[in-house]
Design a protein around this motif. Structure first.
Motif, PDB file in Angstrom:
ATOM      1  N   PHE A 139      14.436   3.390  16.904  1.00  0.00           N
ATOM      2  CA  PHE A 139      13.763   4.369  16.059  1.00  0.00           C
ATOM      3  C   PHE A 139      13.175   3.716  14.806  1.00  0.00           C
ATOM      4  N   TYR A 140      13.800   2.636  14.349  1.00  0.00           N
ATOM      5  CA  TYR A 140      13.336   1.978  13.135  1.00  0.00           C
ATOM      6  C   TYR A 140      11.904   1.469  13.278  1.00  0.00           C
ATOM      7  N   GLU A 141      11.459   1.209  14.507  1.00  0.00           N
ATOM      8  CA  GLU A 141      10.078   0.770  14.698  1.00  0.00           C
ATOM      9  C   GLU A 141       9.107   1.871  14.282  1.00  0.00           C
ATOM     10  N   GLY A 142       9.421   3.103  14.654  1.00  0.00           N
ATOM     11  CA  GLY A 142       8.578   4.213  14.241  1.00  0.00           C
ATOM     12  C   GLY A 142       8.646   4.466  12.747  1.00  0.00           C
ATOM     13  N   ARG A 143       9.822   4.242  12.140  1.00  0.00           N
ATOM     14  CA  ARG A 143       9.958   4.447  10.688  1.00  0.00           C
ATOM     15  C   ARG A 143       9.102   3.453   9.913  1.00  0.00           C
ATOM     16  N   ALA A 144       8.925   2.245  10.456  1.00  0.00           N
ATOM     17  CA  ALA A 144       8.069   1.267   9.788  1.00  0.00           C
ATOM     18  C   ALA A 144       6.644   1.790   9.685  1.00  0.00           C
ATOM     19  N   TYR A 192      11.376   2.042   3.976  1.00  0.00           N
ATOM     20  CA  TYR A 192      11.201   1.534   2.609  1.00  0.00           C
ATOM     21  C   TYR A 192      10.493   0.179   2.606  1.00  0.00           C
ATOM     22  N   ILE A 193      10.924  -0.727   3.455  1.00  0.00           N
ATOM     23  CA  ILE A 193      10.319  -2.066   3.487  1.00  0.00           C
ATOM     24  C   ILE A 193       8.813  -1.977   3.682  1.00  0.00           C
ATOM     25  N   HIS A 194       8.383  -1.107   4.582  1.00  0.00           N
ATOM     26  CA  HIS A 194       6.960  -1.056   4.901  1.00  0.00           C
ATOM     27  C   HIS A 194       6.169  -0.219   3.917  1.00  0.00           C
ATOM     28  N   ALA A 195       6.809   0.737   3.282  1.00  0.00           N
ATOM     29  CA  ALA A 195       6.149   1.430   2.174  1.00  0.00           C
ATOM     30  C   ALA A 195       5.940   0.464   1.013  1.00  0.00           C
ATOM     31  N   LYS A 196       6.959  -0.341   0.762  1.00  0.00           N
ATOM     32  CA  LYS A 196       6.909  -1.306  -0.340  1.00  0.00           C
ATOM     33  C   LYS A 196       5.864  -2.400  -0.090  1.00  0.00           C
ATOM     34  N   LYS A 197       5.671  -2.782   1.155  1.00  0.00           N
ATOM     35  CA  LYS A 197       4.681  -3.802   1.494  1.00  0.00           C
ATOM     36  C   LYS A 197       3.282  -3.387   1.057  1.00  0.00           C
ATOM     37  N   VAL A 198       2.980  -2.101   1.203  1.00  0.00           N
ATOM     38  CA  VAL A 198       1.622  -1.634   0.893  1.00  0.00           C
ATOM     39  C   VAL A 198       1.529  -0.993  -0.487  1.00  0.00           C
ATOM     40  N   ASN A 199       2.678  -0.750  -1.116  1.00  0.00           N
ATOM     41  CA  ASN A 199       2.692  -0.102  -2.433  1.00  0.00           C
ATOM     42  C   ASN A 199       3.910  -0.602  -3.207  1.00  0.00           C
ATOM     43  N   PRO A 200       3.746  -1.652  -4.010  1.00  0.00           N
ATOM     44  CA  PRO A 200       4.885  -2.245  -4.737  1.00  0.00           C
ATOM     45  C   PRO A 200       5.584  -1.295  -5.698  1.00  0.00           C
ATOM     46  N   ASP A 201       4.932  -0.176  -6.041  1.00  0.00           N
ATOM     47  CA  ASP A 201       5.514   0.751  -7.013  1.00  0.00           C
ATOM     48  C   ASP A 201       6.354   1.854  -6.373  1.00  0.00           C
ATOM     49  N   VAL A 202       6.472   1.840  -5.069  1.00  0.00           N
ATOM     50  CA  VAL A 202       7.126   2.949  -4.390  1.00  0.00           C
ATOM     51  C   VAL A 202       8.637   2.941  -4.609  1.00  0.00           C
TER      52      VAL A 202
END
Length: 360
Positions: A134-139, A173-183
Motif C-alpha cells: 500500500f505504501y507505493e500508492g501513498r507515495a 510524507y517522504i514524497h510530499a517533502k520531495k516536492v515541497n520542502p515546507d510540508v
C-alpha cells in the motif's frame, strides 16, 4: 457416508465412466470469508468482497462461497473462523491484520482446512499470508498532496500503529517533502478500521489544524464527507475508488485489487496444488491500483504522479530510497540504499521530519 454407500457410489461412478455417460459431479469447494467491516463500507471490506464475487464468476458451481461481515478482531473472529470450519469450508480467507492470532489458533485445530490471512506475518503448513504494498500508492498520494497543498499541512488518519500503516504515513510524507520542502505531516490515530463517527472526528481534528489534504488508512467515506463539508480540503479514496466524492474532495485513490489473487488461490485449492506461501504484491503485480486522478489536479501534477507510478511499477524506483533518517535523526538508509522487505514488514518508526508521536 458409511463404507457400503461409499463403495456403491464409487462402483456406480466407474460404470457411468465406462459407458460414456457423465459421472457424478464433485461436490463444490466450500470457501468462507470474514470481513472486519460491512461489505458496503466502500473501502477495504468492499474490495475484498469484490474479489469474492470474482471467485464465484470464475468458478461457478465448482465453488460454494459464504462470508461473514463486521467480525471484530479478537474472540469474535476466532468464533467466526471456527464456525466456518465446522460448516465444512475447506478454504477460509481472513481479511484483517487483527485476525492473525485467531487464524493461527483455529488452523491448529483444523489441519485439513486451508487458511489465507490478509496482511499478517504468521504462517503454518495450512496458513498462507498475502499483503499489498500500500505504501507505493501513498507515495503517489504524497506527491499530489505536496504539490497542491496551500497550507503546507497534510493530515493522515491512522487506524492502528502497525507496520502497514506506518509505512503509508512515511511514504506519503517522504514524497510530499520531495516536492515541497515546507510540508508538515499531522497524524491522528482513530484506533479503528471502520467507524464512520470516529473517522469523521479524526478528519475534523486534522482540518481544524489547517490540513487541506487528508489521507486515511481507515475504511469508510466519512473523511470524504467531512472534507466536502469544509469545502477547501482534498482527500484520496482508500482501498476503493470512492468515486461518489469525485472530482472533489476525492482527487485520486489507491485501489486494492484482490480478485486475481483470490482466483489463483482458489484454483490451486481446486487442482490440489495449494501450498502455504507469503505474497506481497504492489503496483507492478496489479495488486495495488491507482484510481482516476480528477480534473481538480493540475495536468502537470497528474503527469508527475503517473510517471512515479510507472517507475514504481516497473521496479525502477523504490519509495523508500536513501538517504533517509529515522525520526530521532539516526541514520536509516544511505544514499541510493533501499530496505529489505523484512525491515519494512517490521517498520516501527517515523522518518525524520514527522513531528507526530508514534504510540508505543
Amino acid at each position: 457416508m458409511n463404507r457400503r454407500s461409499f463403495l456403491t457410489t464409487t462402483a456406480a461412478t466407474a460404470v457411468l465412466a465406462a459407458s460414456g455417460l457423465p459421472a457424478f459431479a464433485a461436490d463444490p469447494l466450500k470457501i468462507g470469508f470474514i470481513y472486519v467491516g460491512p461489505v458496503g463500507d466502500m473501502g477495504w471490506s468492499y474490495q475484498h468482497d469484490q474479489g469474492r464475487q470474482a471467485i464465484e464468476k470464475e468458478y461457478g458451481d465448482k465453488v460454494q462461497v459464504t462470508f461473514m461481515e463486521s467480525v471484530a478482531e479478537g474472540p469474535d473472529a476466532e468464533r467466526a473462523l471456527t464456525q466456518l470450519a465446522l460448516a465444512g469450508n475447506k478454504l477460509i480467507f481472513a481479511t484483517s491484520f487483527g485476525y492473525m492470532d485467531s487464524v493461527m489458533n483455529v488452523a491448529a485445530k483444523f489441519p485439513d482446512v486451508k487458511f489465507e490471512h490478509a496482511t499478517g506475518y504468521k504462517s503454518a503448513e495450512n496458513v498462507a499470508t498475502y499483503d499489498a504494498r500500500f505504501y507505493e500508492g501513498r507515495a503517489i498520494q504524497g506527491t499530489i498532496a505536496g504539490r497542491m497543498t496551500k497550507t503546507n499541512k497534510i493530515g493522515y488518519i491512522g487506524s492502528f500503529p502497525i507496520p502497514e500503516v506506518i509505512q503509508g504515513i512515511n511514504a506519503a510524507y517522504i514524497h510530499a517533502k520531495k516536492v515541497n520542502p515546507d510540508v508538515e505531516m499531522k497524524v491522528v490515530w482513530a484506533y479503528t478500521w471502520f467507524d464512520p463517527a470516529k473517522e469523521a472526528d479524526a478528519a475534523a481534528a486534522l482540518i481544524s489544524e489547517g490540513c487541506d489534504f487528508v489521507l486515511q488508512h481507515t475504511d469508510s467515506t466519512a473523511p470524504q464527507a467531512k472534507a466536502q463539508e469544509a469545502g477547501n480540503v482534498y482527500t484520496f479514496g482508500q482501498a476503493s475508488d470512492m468515486s461518489a466524492f469525485a472530482p472533489k474532495p476525492r482527487v485520486g485513490s489507491t485501489i486494492d485489487n484482490w480478485a486475481p489473487y483470490y482466483i489463483e488461490r482458489v484454483g490451486a485449492a481446486l487442482d490440489g496444488s495449494w501450498k502455504t506461501q507469503a505474497t506481497w504484491g504492489g503496483i507492478g503485480t496489479g495488486m495495488v491500483g491507482i484510481g482516476e486522478i480528477t480534473s481538480e489536479v493540475p495536468e502537470e501534477v497528474k503527469a508527475e504522479a503517473m510517471a512515479l507510478k510507472d517507475k514504481i511499477g516497473a521496479g525502477e524506483y523504490h519509495p523508500f530510497t536513501g538517504p533517509l533518517n529515522k525520526q530521532d535523526g539516526s541514520a536509516w538508509l544511505a544514499a541510493g540504499e533501499t530496505p529489505e522487505d523484512g525491515v519494512l514488514a517490521g517498520m516501527n518508526f517515523f522518518v525524520e521530519g514527522i513531528s507526530a508521536e508514534l504510540p508505543k
